[in-house]
Design a protein around this motif. Structure first.
Motif, PDB file in Angstrom:
ATOM      1  N   MET A   1      17.369   0.175  13.734  1.00 37.88           N
ATOM      2  CA  MET A   1      15.990  -0.003  13.271  1.00 37.88           C
ATOM      3  C   MET A   1      15.524  -1.416  13.619  1.00 37.88           C
ATOM      4  O   MET A   1      16.231  -2.389  13.367  1.00 37.88           O
ATOM      5  CB  MET A   1      15.907   0.230  11.758  1.00 37.88           C
ATOM      6  N   ASP A   2      14.309  -1.550  14.224  1.00 43.18           N
ATOM      7  CA  ASP A   2      13.833  -2.847  14.682  1.00 43.18           C
ATOM      8  C   ASP A   2      12.854  -3.490  13.709  1.00 43.18           C
ATOM      9  O   ASP A   2      12.113  -4.400  14.062  1.00 43.18           O
ATOM     10  CB  ASP A   2      13.195  -2.710  16.068  1.00 43.18           C
ATOM     11  N   HIS A   3      12.808  -3.001  12.467  1.00 43.08           N
ATOM     12  CA  HIS A   3      12.023  -3.626  11.405  1.00 43.08           C
ATOM     13  C   HIS A   3      12.779  -3.473  10.090  1.00 43.08           C
ATOM     14  O   HIS A   3      13.768  -2.751  10.027  1.00 43.08           O
ATOM     15  CB  HIS A   3      10.622  -3.009  11.308  1.00 43.08           C
ATOM     16  N   PHE A   4      12.306  -4.145   9.038  1.00 46.54           N
ATOM     17  CA  PHE A   4      12.996  -4.082   7.753  1.00 46.54           C
ATOM     18  C   PHE A   4      12.082  -3.471   6.703  1.00 46.54           C
ATOM     19  O   PHE A   4      10.947  -3.921   6.535  1.00 46.54           O
ATOM     20  CB  PHE A   4      13.410  -5.487   7.309  1.00 46.54           C
ATOM     21  N   ILE A   5      12.587  -2.476   5.990  1.00 49.00           N
ATOM     22  CA  ILE A   5      11.851  -1.870   4.874  1.00 49.00           C
ATOM     23  C   ILE A   5      12.778  -1.870   3.668  1.00 49.00           C
ATOM     24  O   ILE A   5      13.870  -1.283   3.713  1.00 49.00           O
ATOM     25  CB  ILE A   5      11.403  -0.437   5.204  1.00 49.00           C
ATOM     26  N   HIS A   6      12.368  -2.532   2.603  1.00 47.47           N
ATOM     27  CA  HIS A   6      13.201  -2.604   1.409  1.00 47.47           C
ATOM     28  C   HIS A   6      13.376  -1.209   0.814  1.00 47.47           C
ATOM     29  O   HIS A   6      12.485  -0.355   0.895  1.00 47.47           O
ATOM     30  CB  HIS A   6      12.568  -3.545   0.376  1.00 47.47           C
ATOM     31  N   GLU A   7      14.526  -1.017   0.182  1.00 41.07           N
ATOM     32  CA  GLU A   7      14.847   0.306  -0.339  1.00 41.07           C
ATOM     33  C   GLU A   7      13.874   0.783  -1.406  1.00 41.07           C
ATOM     34  O   GLU A   7      13.714   1.987  -1.625  1.00 41.07           O
ATOM     35  CB  GLU A   7      16.271   0.304  -0.906  1.00 41.07           C
ATOM     36  N   THR A   8      13.177  -0.134  -2.093  1.00 37.83           N
ATOM     37  CA  THR A   8      12.212   0.281  -3.126  1.00 37.83           C
ATOM     38  C   THR A   8      10.832   0.535  -2.560  1.00 37.83           C
ATOM     39  O   THR A   8       9.944   1.011  -3.273  1.00 37.83           O
ATOM     40  CB  THR A   8      12.111  -0.782  -4.228  1.00 37.83           C
ATOM     41  N   ALA A   9      10.620   0.175  -1.297  1.00 38.67           N
ATOM     42  CA  ALA A   9       9.307   0.373  -0.690  1.00 38.67           C
ATOM     43  C   ALA A   9       9.095   1.838  -0.342  1.00 38.67           C
ATOM     44  O   ALA A   9      10.043   2.590  -0.079  1.00 38.67           O
ATOM     45  CB  ALA A   9       9.161  -0.492   0.557  1.00 38.67           C
ATOM     46  N   SER A  10       7.817   2.247  -0.303  1.00 34.93           N
ATOM     47  CA  SER A  10       7.453   3.616   0.053  1.00 34.93           C
ATOM     48  C   SER A  10       6.588   3.571   1.308  1.00 34.93           C
ATOM     49  O   SER A  10       5.427   3.154   1.244  1.00 34.93           O
ATOM     50  CB  SER A  10       6.692   4.273  -1.097  1.00 34.93           C
ATOM     51  N   VAL A  11       7.182   3.992   2.421  1.00 34.13           N
ATOM     52  CA  VAL A  11       6.481   3.944   3.706  1.00 34.13           C
ATOM     53  C   VAL A  11       6.420   5.347   4.286  1.00 34.13           C
ATOM     54  O   VAL A  11       7.448   6.014   4.483  1.00 34.13           O
ATOM     55  CB  VAL A  11       7.196   2.995   4.686  1.00 34.13           C
ATOM     56  N   SER A  12       5.186   5.808   4.539  1.00 33.57           N
ATOM     57  CA  SER A  12       5.004   7.149   5.083  1.00 33.57           C
ATOM     58  C   SER A  12       5.648   7.285   6.453  1.00 33.57           C
ATOM     59  O   SER A  12       5.617   6.354   7.273  1.00 33.57           O
ATOM     60  CB  SER A  12       3.512   7.471   5.180  1.00 33.57           C
ATOM     61  N   GLU A  13       6.220   8.438   6.709  1.00 36.72           N
ATOM     62  CA  GLU A  13       6.781   8.718   8.029  1.00 36.72           C
ATOM     63  C   GLU A  13       5.712   8.731   9.105  1.00 36.72           C
ATOM     64  O   GLU A  13       6.013   8.568  10.294  1.00 36.72           O
ATOM     65  CB  GLU A  13       7.515  10.052   8.007  1.00 36.72           C
ATOM     66  N   LYS A  14       4.461   8.904   8.669  1.00 31.73           N
ATOM     67  CA  LYS A  14       3.358   8.963   9.624  1.00 31.73           C
ATOM     68  C   LYS A  14       2.725   7.581   9.851  1.00 31.73           C
ATOM     69  O   LYS A  14       1.730   7.472  10.565  1.00 31.73           O
ATOM     70  CB  LYS A  14       2.302   9.945   9.142  1.00 31.73           C
ATOM     71  N   ALA A  15       3.278   6.564   9.211  1.00 33.32           N
ATOM     72  CA  ALA A  15       2.809   5.194   9.445  1.00 33.32           C
ATOM     73  C   ALA A  15       3.569   4.589  10.614  1.00 33.32           C
ATOM     74  O   ALA A  15       4.700   4.986  10.915  1.00 33.32           O
ATOM     75  CB  ALA A  15       3.002   4.348   8.196  1.00 33.32           C
ATOM     76  N   VAL A  16       2.939   3.606  11.287  1.00 34.11           N
ATOM     77  CA  VAL A  16       3.559   2.920  12.413  1.00 34.11           C
ATOM     78  C   VAL A  16       3.868   1.489  11.992  1.00 34.11           C
ATOM     79  O   VAL A  16       2.967   0.736  11.592  1.00 34.11           O
ATOM     80  CB  VAL A  16       2.641   2.923  13.645  1.00 34.11           C
ATOM     81  N   ILE A  17       5.132   1.089  12.080  1.00 35.41           N
ATOM     82  CA  ILE A  17       5.563  -0.248  11.691  1.00 35.41           C
ATOM     83  C   ILE A  17       6.109  -0.959  12.924  1.00 35.41           C
ATOM     84  O   ILE A  17       7.016  -0.464  13.599  1.00 35.41           O
ATOM     85  CB  ILE A  17       6.659  -0.196  10.595  1.00 35.41           C
ATOM     86  N   GLY A  18       5.577  -2.130  13.250  1.00 40.49           N
ATOM     87  CA  GLY A  18       5.970  -2.854  14.452  1.00 40.49           C
ATOM     88  C   GLY A  18       7.316  -3.535  14.328  1.00 40.49           C
ATOM     89  O   GLY A  18       7.902  -3.657  13.241  1.00 40.49           O
TER      90      GLY A  18
END
Length: 541
Positions: A1-18
């Motif tokens: 994975m080329d970005h970091f998302i904390h385990e408590t965060a909620s990020v949609s699968e349909k969102a784009v994260i750079g």
């Protein structure tokens, strides 16, 4: 994975994260949001569906960014900022049904490259914030913001412009035309509202606002009485009347002052007797007073020139020895101090001017302060055609229409609330200028000898400077810096006073400094950057 998302965060699968973007604790990023590379989303950030965020954007904790927001590269968003998108928010329709997504009309908000938005700011729907603009903490942005603009308040107002580093500067497209004026009245929304309130009330002439100002100004000065009048000149005239100055009496004063000081003596058919000044403070020289006292001498008008109180201790000693009264001409020194007392306490009466360029102002206006009840009574009567307030149309003596209006008083009341801030800024600017100019050969910076100087004017003196004063004025003008000479000709050399037998050479110090002094901008609208520019321009003459 080329970005970091904390385990408590909620990020949609349909969102784009750079790439290299970090999404921290409890953040929520909804579907179809697009977030660029190298961004940071702090704790509890909410990013609505469809939001677009560029590269290198930092969003601090608890920020809410709603649908239709378009945030360009390099933007900083402080904690608790809220992007709104609905101009007419309602939970239900007019029929009482819960609104659905199709019932809302949203408006696009755009934040351009490099802009910064301070903590707790709110953006109303549909605004555009220009590149490198800076929005102050707590600001409510209700309209578009120009590039590089500094905006503060509720509603947000442009109060200046900033550099790409965030420091203050002038508007980019006006840089070459920005003039640092020698004087500038500061009129805020408070003054405007106060005047409108008076106009709306219908009580326009002297009334409750004048009384309120008098009470507050007496407290400010630390005197028992304050009487508002229409100008500083009226204050001088009324004070001389209260002292009983009459035809043939002599009143000692300085020739290095504004003409109203001496004109008021003529208005009582008395004789102005000039004495020379101290070369360092430009105020009256106590030792010269003794030489001019005669049996006709009744009073001394001592001027607090440029914002510095005169040498009260020595002048008062002389006045006591000869049974003379003192009027303190404090028109330029509101808030100045000496020996723990404020201006207004250094005479039997003291007078102030609220002219537009004074340290506090009401457009035109003045004040007499005193601790003597009888003097206060006589000034009140004199300003009202010679009649007492409680005996209408009964005229005890000559008088004039020297009354202040409630409109003027309303302005002065608001200015009085700000006077400490104004004074602190003037003193800061004076300190910066003195620090920067004191080592330039040929420039003598102001000398503070008698307590707290409030710098109505910041006045340098040229001694063997390598340019003439006129050449220096022109050089400053070419660099968009205002200046002025206060005062270019001593009063004893003016036509109106030569008739008393004065001639060139009578007051050598006043004559010399009048040819060498030059006042520079020091008022509260002068920024630290302006002070730096003034110093650099003078260094590079």
């Amino acid at each position: 994975m080329d970005h970091f998302i904390h385990e408590t965060a909620s990020v949609s699968e349909k969102a784009v994260i750079g790439t290299r973007t970090k999404v921290w604790h409890y953040a929520q990023v909804r579907e179809h949001a697009v977030i660029g590379s190298d961004c940071v989303l702090g704790k509890n950030v909410y990013i609505d569906h469809g939001v677009k965020i560029g590269n290198n954007v930092k969003i601090q904790n608890n920020v809410s960014v709603f649908n239709e927001a378009d945030i360009h590269d390099g933007v900083f968003i402080g904690p608790h900022v809220c992007f709104t998108n609905d101009k007419y928010p309602r939970s239900i329709t007019p029929e009482g049904d819960l609104k659905s997504a199709t019932d809302w009309k949203t408006y696009k908000t755009v934040i351009h490259y490099g802009a910064s938005i301070g903590a707790n700011a709110t953006l109303v729907p549909g605004v555009t914030i220009g590149k490198w603009a800076c929005i102050g903490a707590g600001t409510v942005v209700t309209k578009d913001v120009p590039d590089y603009a500094l905006v503060i308040g509720n509603p947000g107002k442009v109060v200046g412009y900033v550099t790409e580093q965030g420091t203050r500067k002038v508007e980019p497209d006006q840089t070459q035309h920005h003039t640092i004026a020698i004087a500038k009245p500061i009129i805020g929304e408070e003054e405007k509202k106060a005047v409108m309130d008076v106009l709306t009330s219908g009580n326009i002439v002297q009334g409750e606002k004048v009384k309120q100002l008098e009470d507050q100004f007496a407290i400010f000065c630390g005197t028992k009485y304050a009487v508002a009048v229409s100008s500083g000149t009226a204050a001088l005239h009324a004070s001389l009347y209260a002292l009983g100055i009459k035809e043939g009496d002599e009143v000692i004063t300085t020739p290095f002052t504004f003409v109203a000081t001496a004109n008021s003596i003529l208005m009582q058919n008395a004789i102005p007797v000039f004495v020379d000044i101290d070369e360092e403070t430009y105020t009256i020289d106590p030792q010269k007073i003794k030489e001019k006292i005669t049996p006709k001498t009744k009073a001394i008008i001592a001027v607090d020139l440029y914002g510095q109180i005169y040498n009260y201790t020595d002048v008062k000693k002389i006045a006591n020895e000869h049974n003379l009264k003192i009027i303190e001409d404090a028109c330029q020194s509101v808030g100045a101090e000496q020996n723990g007392l404020r201006a207004g306490n250094f005479g039997d009466l003291a007078v102030f001017s609220f002219y537009a360029t004074k340290n506090m102002m009401s457009g035109e206006g003045g004040m007499v302060v005193t601790n003597n009840e009888q003097y206060a009574h006589l000034v009140r009567r004199f300003r009202f055609h010679g009649q007492d307030n409680h005996t209408k149309y009964e005229y005890q003596d000559i008088g004039y229409n020297y009354r202040m209006t409630d409109m003027q008083a309303a302005i002065a009341i608001e200015q009085l609330k700000k006077i400490d801030m104004f004074t602190n800024t003037r003193r800061r600017n004076a300190r910066l200028l003195s620090e920067g100019l004191q080592n330039i050969p040929g420039i003598i910076v102001p000398k503070v000898k008698n307590g707290k100087h409030v710098f109505h004017q910041y006045t340098i003196r040229l001694e063997n400077f390598h340019r003439t004063r006129d050449e220096l004025v022109e050089h400053l003008k070419k660099n968009n810096i205002g200046s002025n000479v206060f005062y270019p000709c001593p009063l004893h050399l003016q036509t109106n006073f030569k008739r008393f037998g004065y001639q060139e050479g009578d007051f050598p110090v006043a004559e010399k400094v009048s040819m060498r002094v030059l006042s520079l901008p020091v008022h509260p609208s002068v920024s630290e950057e302006d002070c730096t520019k003034i110093i650099e321009v003078l260094r590079n003459v």
